[in-house]
Scaffold this motif. Sequence first.
Motif, short mmCIF file in Angstrom:
data_model
loop_
_atom_site.label_atom_id
_atom_site.label_comp_id
_atom_site.label_asym_id
_atom_site.label_seq_id
_atom_site.Cartn_x
_atom_site.Cartn_y
_atom_site.Cartn_z
N TYR A 10 -11.71 -60.14 113.55
CA TYR A 10 -11.41 -61.41 114.22
C TYR A 10 -9.92 -61.74 114.19
CZ TYR A 10 -16.47 -62.21 114.26
OH TYR A 10 -17.82 -62.10 114.48
N ASP A 63 -6.31 -62.89 115.79
CA ASP A 63 -5.96 -64.03 116.63
C ASP A 63 -5.58 -63.53 118.02
OD1 ASP A 63 -5.30 -66.49 117.60
OD2 ASP A 63 -3.49 -66.74 116.40
N THR A 64 -6.60 -63.23 118.82
CA THR A 64 -6.41 -62.71 120.17
C THR A 64 -7.20 -63.55 121.17
OG1 THR A 64 -8.28 -61.19 120.02
CG2 THR A 64 -6.13 -60.35 119.30
N ALA A 65 -6.90 -63.35 122.43
CA ALA A 65 -7.58 -64.11 123.48
C ALA A 65 -9.08 -63.85 123.47
CB ALA A 65 -6.99 -63.76 124.84
N VAL A 108 -11.03 -63.08 120.99
CA VAL A 108 -11.68 -63.75 119.86
C VAL A 108 -11.77 -65.25 120.12
CG1 VAL A 108 -11.40 -64.37 117.41
CG2 VAL A 108 -11.08 -62.00 118.16
N ARG A 109 -10.69 -65.84 120.62
CA ARG A 109 -10.71 -67.27 120.92
C ARG A 109 -11.72 -67.57 122.03
NH1 ARG A 109 -5.20 -66.30 120.15
NH2 ARG A 109 -4.79 -66.27 122.40
N GLU A 110 -11.83 -66.69 123.02
CA GLU A 110 -12.78 -66.88 124.11
C GLU A 110 -14.21 -66.94 123.58
OE1 GLU A 110 -13.59 -64.77 128.40
OE2 GLU A 110 -13.73 -63.48 126.62
N GLY A 156 -15.13 -68.20 120.93
CA GLY A 156 -15.34 -69.39 120.14
C GLY A 156 -15.33 -69.15 118.65
N GLY A 187 -13.22 -68.60 115.09
CA GLY A 187 -11.95 -68.87 114.44
C GLY A 187 -11.33 -67.60 113.90
N PRO A 188 -10.09 -67.27 114.26
CA PRO A 188 -9.46 -66.04 113.80
C PRO A 188 -9.40 -65.96 112.27
CG PRO A 188 -8.19 -67.03 115.58
CD PRO A 188 -9.21 -68.04 115.16
N THR A 235 -4.29 -62.01 111.63
CA THR A 235 -3.27 -62.01 112.68
C THR A 235 -3.23 -60.63 113.34
OG1 THR A 235 -1.51 -61.23 111.22
CG2 THR A 235 -1.90 -63.62 111.31
#
Length: 267
Positions: A195, A197-199, A201-203, A205, A207-208, A211
Amino acid sequence: MATLLITGATSGLGRYLAFELVRGGHVVLAHGRDEKRTDALVEELRATGGRAEGFVADLASLEQVRDLGARVAAAHPELDVLVNNAGVGTGAPGTGRELSADGHELRFAVDLLAPVALTRALLPTLQANSPSRVVNCGSLGQAPLDFDDLEFTNDYSGTEAYCRAKFALAAHTFALARKLTGTGIHVNVIHPATYMDTAMVREAGVGPLNTVEDGAAGVLALAVGELGGEATAGFFDGEQPTLANAETYDREVQDRLEAELDRILGP
């Protein structure tokens, strides 16, 4: 110094890899889907004093994937590293089954068919520059294939589709490495980090937890030959060698998958 093609280089992990590699003196061939974003990335890379060139292609189209391979091979016959980083995640919650330009299930197409087809297109170039490396960005999230429903037409789940594609990518990596024994092409698969912090993963829903810098360390080390040495058919969790799903090592599963890939892509 290596000449590397990085797919999905305009954001996330691919972008971070591109900057780290040009700073290290390597030549980066940056693939992106969007021309403006790809051009902007190349300008930024060159502004650091790095050597970079952009290549645009939609990996959801097998015609464009093969064209990408042909253009890279023609422009950079010295290519010696391929990093298959681009991918489609699990999708936003509630996302249904999506299709590629060729009518394949989207995650199957982008996360499996595209890296397989691109690697095949570039194998002659990579072999000419051996020792060379193919780094496939996979995942610890793996789910065995249903060969009776390979493209997931029944009871679809984006998460399950992603995990099946990453299972298949690992199994293919091991089969390809065996096929390439003695050629000097080293083929490995890596789970960069959980997980990031990439698009994608955020898509989803989520939480990252890590990094992209966390995830880059192992990929960079594999790409430049600092991790794994002469290893091939390896699976890495970051910088640590580990094991993929047990079924990915099953020769019967590998052979059946390769037959299906040949059917879809051509031998």
